[in-house]
Write a protein that holds these residues in place. Structure first.
Motif, PDB file in Angstrom:
ATOM      1  N   CYS A  19      28.837  45.904  41.386  1.00  0.00           N
ATOM      2  CA  CYS A  19      29.574  47.163  41.534  1.00  0.00           C
ATOM      3  C   CYS A  19      29.323  48.104  40.362  1.00  0.00           C
ATOM      4  CB  CYS A  19      31.066  46.878  41.667  1.00  0.00           C
ATOM      5  SG  CYS A  19      31.458  45.974  43.189  1.00  0.00           S
ATOM      6  N   ASP A  37      32.176  44.485  37.157  1.00  0.00           N
ATOM      7  CA  ASP A  37      32.705  43.934  38.397  1.00  0.00           C
ATOM      8  C   ASP A  37      31.534  43.400  39.212  1.00  0.00           C
ATOM      9  OD1 ASP A  37      34.469  43.169  40.301  1.00  0.00           O
ATOM     10  OD2 ASP A  37      34.935  45.184  41.053  1.00  0.00           O
ATOM     11  N   ASP A  39      30.614  41.525  43.311  1.00  0.00           N
ATOM     12  CA  ASP A  39      31.153  41.201  44.629  1.00  0.00           C
ATOM     13  C   ASP A  39      30.123  40.399  45.414  1.00  0.00           C
ATOM     14  OD1 ASP A  39      32.936  41.274  46.826  1.00  0.00           O
ATOM     15  OD2 ASP A  39      31.807  42.938  47.693  1.00  0.00           O
ATOM     16  N   GLY A  40      30.603  39.443  46.200  1.00  0.00           N
ATOM     17  CA  GLY A  40      29.730  38.670  47.076  1.00  0.00           C
ATOM     18  C   GLY A  40      28.787  37.746  46.342  1.00  0.00           C
TER      19      GLY A  40
END
Length: 215
Positions: A19, A37, A39-40
């Motif tokens: 991110c 950050d 994600d995934g």
């Protein structure tokens, strides 16, 4: 930013979305790359970053910081850095017990490294470990330090620094309207004085072809 990572020995490629990346400059032109950050992200994933000629690796997780300090002699900041996302597919702790008794080396033939994947196959490899004698690490001088050392050796060998110090002291004391002409005259006087000091002793009686009177 989307990056690619290679999972295991099957060479399957997946996309991981990061991110936010944050780069921070520190004093002395050090670089910090921080994961703000992510994600995934699959399990057992590692982040590898290359910045210039340096590479650092750390667990890929939010809040992780990788720092790069300027290498000796580095004058220009790299314009980019490379991100590699790696996944650990296997792990095994290998014992070094008895390596000294074996002459400083040990070899593991057919070493089986268990897979971290569910129903994954182990990796088999022949691995050698050896103790080596390393020379004491010498202080690495930068190119600028080497040039400065050579310049000082030259100035010391020809006794240039005292002459320059004397010239600048007299220049500041006199403060002439034409400082360049003043310095040229000063250096000419120094050269003439040095030539007078280097008298040809071979022309003196008894030291050259002319015999000393009375002998």
């Amino acid at each position: 930013v989307c990056v690619l990572c290679c999972f295991g020995v099957a060479h399957s490629w997946h996309s991981v979305c990061v991110c936010v990346w944050h780069c921070v400059w520190r004093t002395g032109r050090a670089m910090e790359v921080r994961v703000d950050d992510v994600d995934g992200l699959p399990a057992h994933t590692y982040l590898s970053v290359r910045y210039g000629e340096q590479r650092r690796q750390a667990p890929f997780r939010a809040g992780e910081v990788i720092a790069f300090h300027p290498a000796p002699g580095t004058e220009k900041m790299p314009r980019s850095y490379t991100i590699d996302v790696l996944r650990k597919v296997g792990s095994k702790q290998v014992s070094l017990a008895g390596i000294m008794a074996l002459g400083g080396s040990v070899k593991h033939v057919g070493l089986e490294i268990p897979s971290l994947e569910i129903n994954g196959l182990p990796v088999t490899a022949d691995i050698s470990a050896k103790l080596v004698t390393t020379a004491p690490e010498e202080h690495e001088q930068t190119k600028r330090q080497q040039m400065a050392r050579k310049a000082k050796e030259y100035l010391d060998a020809h006794k240039v620094q005292p002459v320059l110090n004397d010239m600048f002291a007299k220049l500041l004391e006199a403060q002439p309207s034409d400082p360049l002409a003043f310095m040229v005259d000063f250096l000419e006087q120094q050269r003439e004085s040095a030539a007078e000091d280097c008298e040809d002793f071979a022309s003196l009686p008894g030291l050259g072809a002319t015999p000393l009177p009375g002998f």
